[in-house]
Design a protein around this motif. Sequence first.
Motif, PDB file in Angstrom:
ATOM      1  N   GLU A   1      -1.448   3.232  -4.638  1.00 52.43           N
ATOM      2  CA  GLU A   1      -0.120   2.973  -4.074  1.00 52.43           C
ATOM      3  C   GLU A   1      -0.206   2.599  -2.595  1.00 52.43           C
ATOM      4  O   GLU A   1       0.525   1.724  -2.133  1.00 52.43           O
ATOM      5  CB  GLU A   1       0.790   4.201  -4.242  1.00 52.43           C
ATOM      6  N   ASP A   2      -1.092   3.266  -1.857  1.00 53.78           N
ATOM      7  CA  ASP A   2      -1.257   2.932  -0.432  1.00 53.78           C
ATOM      8  C   ASP A   2      -1.805   1.519  -0.264  1.00 53.78           C
ATOM      9  O   ASP A   2      -1.392   0.789   0.636  1.00 53.78           O
ATOM     10  CB  ASP A   2      -2.191   3.931   0.246  1.00 53.78           C
TER      11      ASP A   2
ATOM     12  N   LYS B   1       1.050  -0.881  -1.022  1.00 56.11           N
ATOM     13  CA  LYS B   1       2.015  -0.899   0.078  1.00 56.11           C
ATOM     14  C   LYS B   1       1.485  -1.681   1.265  1.00 56.11           C
ATOM     15  O   LYS B   1       2.223  -2.440   1.910  1.00 56.11           O
ATOM     16  CB  LYS B   1       2.357   0.522   0.506  1.00 56.11           C
TER      17      LYS B   1
ATOM     18  N   GLU C   1       1.688  -5.375   0.378  1.00 55.96           N
ATOM     19  CA  GLU C   1       3.068  -5.864   0.452  1.00 55.96           C
ATOM     20  C   GLU C   1       3.534  -5.979   1.900  1.00 55.96           C
ATOM     21  O   GLU C   1       4.211  -6.941   2.268  1.00 55.96           O
ATOM     22  CB  GLU C   1       3.990  -4.923  -0.318  1.00 55.96           C
ATOM     23  N   ARG C   2       3.144  -5.003   2.717  1.00 49.24           N
ATOM     24  CA  ARG C   2       3.545  -5.013   4.133  1.00 49.24           C
ATOM     25  C   ARG C   2       2.947  -6.228   4.856  1.00 49.24           C
ATOM     26  O   ARG C   2       3.621  -6.890   5.648  1.00 49.24           O
ATOM     27  CB  ARG C   2       3.093  -3.715   4.814  1.00 49.24           C
TER      28      ARG C   2
END
Length: 102
Positions: free
Chosen positions: A64-65, A68, A71-72
């Motif tokens: 998940e990190d 993220k 995506e960031r």
Amino acid sequence: MRLRRSLAAAALGTALGLGALTVPAHAAQPVGDWSPASAAQPGKARVDDPSYPWAFVGYYYWNEDCLKAGERGQELRKWSRYQCINGSWVPGDDYELWVIWN
């Protein structure tokens, strides 16, 4: 009686030893096998595709990190595509973030 127990123990030990040697061969992932989460991302090219100049960004402990961070970076327009792949021989141990820079 001792000979029978020794032979039975040797046979059992051999069977267990051979079974332990064959289990990792079935559980091993082939080279280029990606995590299900990264493979399910629509429109993402694979890291082993030579037509894209992929660059390694970093390791992440949690998938998940990694997602993220990818995506960031896309939101900030640092890179156009990203891919989180399994970064270890042990599935789920860590994840690598690979990107195509803008």
